[in-house]
Write an enzyme that holds these catalytic residues in place. Structure first.
Site, PDB file in Angstrom:
ATOM      1  CG  ASP A 263      16.632  -3.861 -25.795  1.00  0.00           C
ATOM      2  OD1 ASP A 263      15.579  -3.798 -25.129  1.00  0.00           O
ATOM      3  OD2 ASP A 263      17.448  -2.925 -25.877  1.00  0.00           O
TER       4      ASP A 263
ATOM      5  CE1 TYR B 192      20.241   2.278 -26.788  1.00  0.00           C
ATOM      6  CE2 TYR B 192      19.661   0.127 -27.661  1.00  0.00           C
ATOM      7  CZ  TYR B 192      19.783   0.987 -26.594  1.00  0.00           C
ATOM      8  OH  TYR B 192      19.460   0.546 -25.330  1.00  0.00           O
TER       9      TYR B 192
ATOM     10  CE  LYS C 276      15.747  -0.083 -24.508  1.00  0.00           C
ATOM     11  NZ  LYS C 276      16.482  -0.576 -25.686  1.00  0.00           N
TER      12      LYS C 276
ATOM     13  CG  HIS D 176      15.928   5.004 -24.052  1.00  0.00           C
ATOM     14  ND1 HIS D 176      16.536   4.887 -25.276  1.00  0.00           N
ATOM     15  CD2 HIS D 176      16.711   4.294 -23.201  1.00  0.00           C
ATOM     16  CE1 HIS D 176      17.627   4.138 -25.173  1.00  0.00           C
ATOM     17  NE2 HIS D 176      17.755   3.779 -23.923  1.00  0.00           N
TER      18      HIS D 176
END
Length: 271
Positions: free
Chosen positions: A47, A52, A77, A110
């Site tokens: 994931d 990120y 996401k 998200h």
């Protein structure tokens, strides 16, 4: 007992491994090795997210593993700040380029609001973005679509207009914070609930009451917290930079007794 090869079945019959490997807060310079370690240990569910800032490294780790693409379940996401149809399609292409993949297994919105405006109403924009998600799904470049951090209101807003219902709702979920209202609503509409931060970003690990219960089963507190999620029908996404921690998190060869599950489900967090 839970194995890394065990799966849940999403509402469209897609199989998804019951234990995921989360990469939130794993710096880019450590992400490739962390993912490679996880895959080597037997994890088959990774994931990540565009925000990120480690998608490229996650993708590199997947490539380096030399494991067949179809044997790995990969989630990313759409950024929380992306609230238009056109930008959603554009950001999806960025994610695919970062990961160097032909398709994703799961793609999530998200959050229902930009992080800087947490709690703000973006109902109309979320409906527009969901239309883009449905189009991406129809293209078959994503095998399943869903949301993250959506509460009951935000879920209902999507359900009111959806041609395709969200298949997953990924939320912050751990012992003492099981978001019962959101979880029950999500499950009632056929969504699998995923638990990010199943260890409360490490804060659970210092709880003496939970340490004693883990000791009863001869397991680590992390193992107890992860197995707790699975026994509630929720999919945990523990992260680990160190290989030894990733290996420990995957050793779930025990079952929490019913009375202990009741205690954990009624646990009052003190963190």
């Amino acid at each position: 007992m839970t194995k890394l090869t065990d799966t849940y079945t999403l509402s469209n019959d897609l199989q998804i491994p019951k234990i995921g490997f989360g990469t939130w807060q794993i710096p880019a310079n450590l992400a490739q090795k962390a993912v490679l370690n996880a895959l080597d240990l037997g994890y088959r569910h990774i994931d990540t997210a565009l925000v990120y800032q480690n998608e490229q490294e996650v993708g590199a780790g997947i490539q380096e593993s030399n494991i067949k693409r179809e044997e790995i379940f990969i989630t990313s996401k759409l950024p929380a700040k992306t609230k238009s149809y056109d930008q959603a399609l554009q950001d999806f292409e960025t994610t695919m380029a970062n990961l160097q993949l032909d398709y994703l297994d799961l793609y999530l919105i998200h959050a229902p609001w930009p992080w800087a405006q947490k709690g703000a109403n973006y109902d109309q924009q979320n409906r527009e973005v969901w239309q883009a998600m449905e189009e991406i799904y129809a293209s078959r470049r994503v095998k399943a679509i869903g949301v993250s951090n959506f509460n009951v209101h935000d879920l209902q807003n999507i359900l009111d207009v959806a041609q395709i219902k969200p298949m997953v709702n990924q939320i912050r979920y751990f012992i003492g914070n099981t978001e019962n209202g959101i979880t029950e609503f999500s499950q009632a509409y056929g969504m699998l609930v995923e638990a990010y931060s199943p260890l409360a970003t490490g804060e659970l690990l210092n709880n003496q009451q939970l340490q004693q219960l883990a000791k009863k089963y001869g397991v680590s507190l992390a193992q107890l917290a992860i197995q707790f999620c699975v026994q509630n029908g929720v999919l945990p996404l523990p992260k680990a930079v160190q290989r030894a921690h990733a290996a420990n998190n995957a050793q779930l060869d025990f079952v929490i007794e019913t009375t202990d599950m009741e205690q954990l489900n009624n646990f009052q967090k003190t963190i």
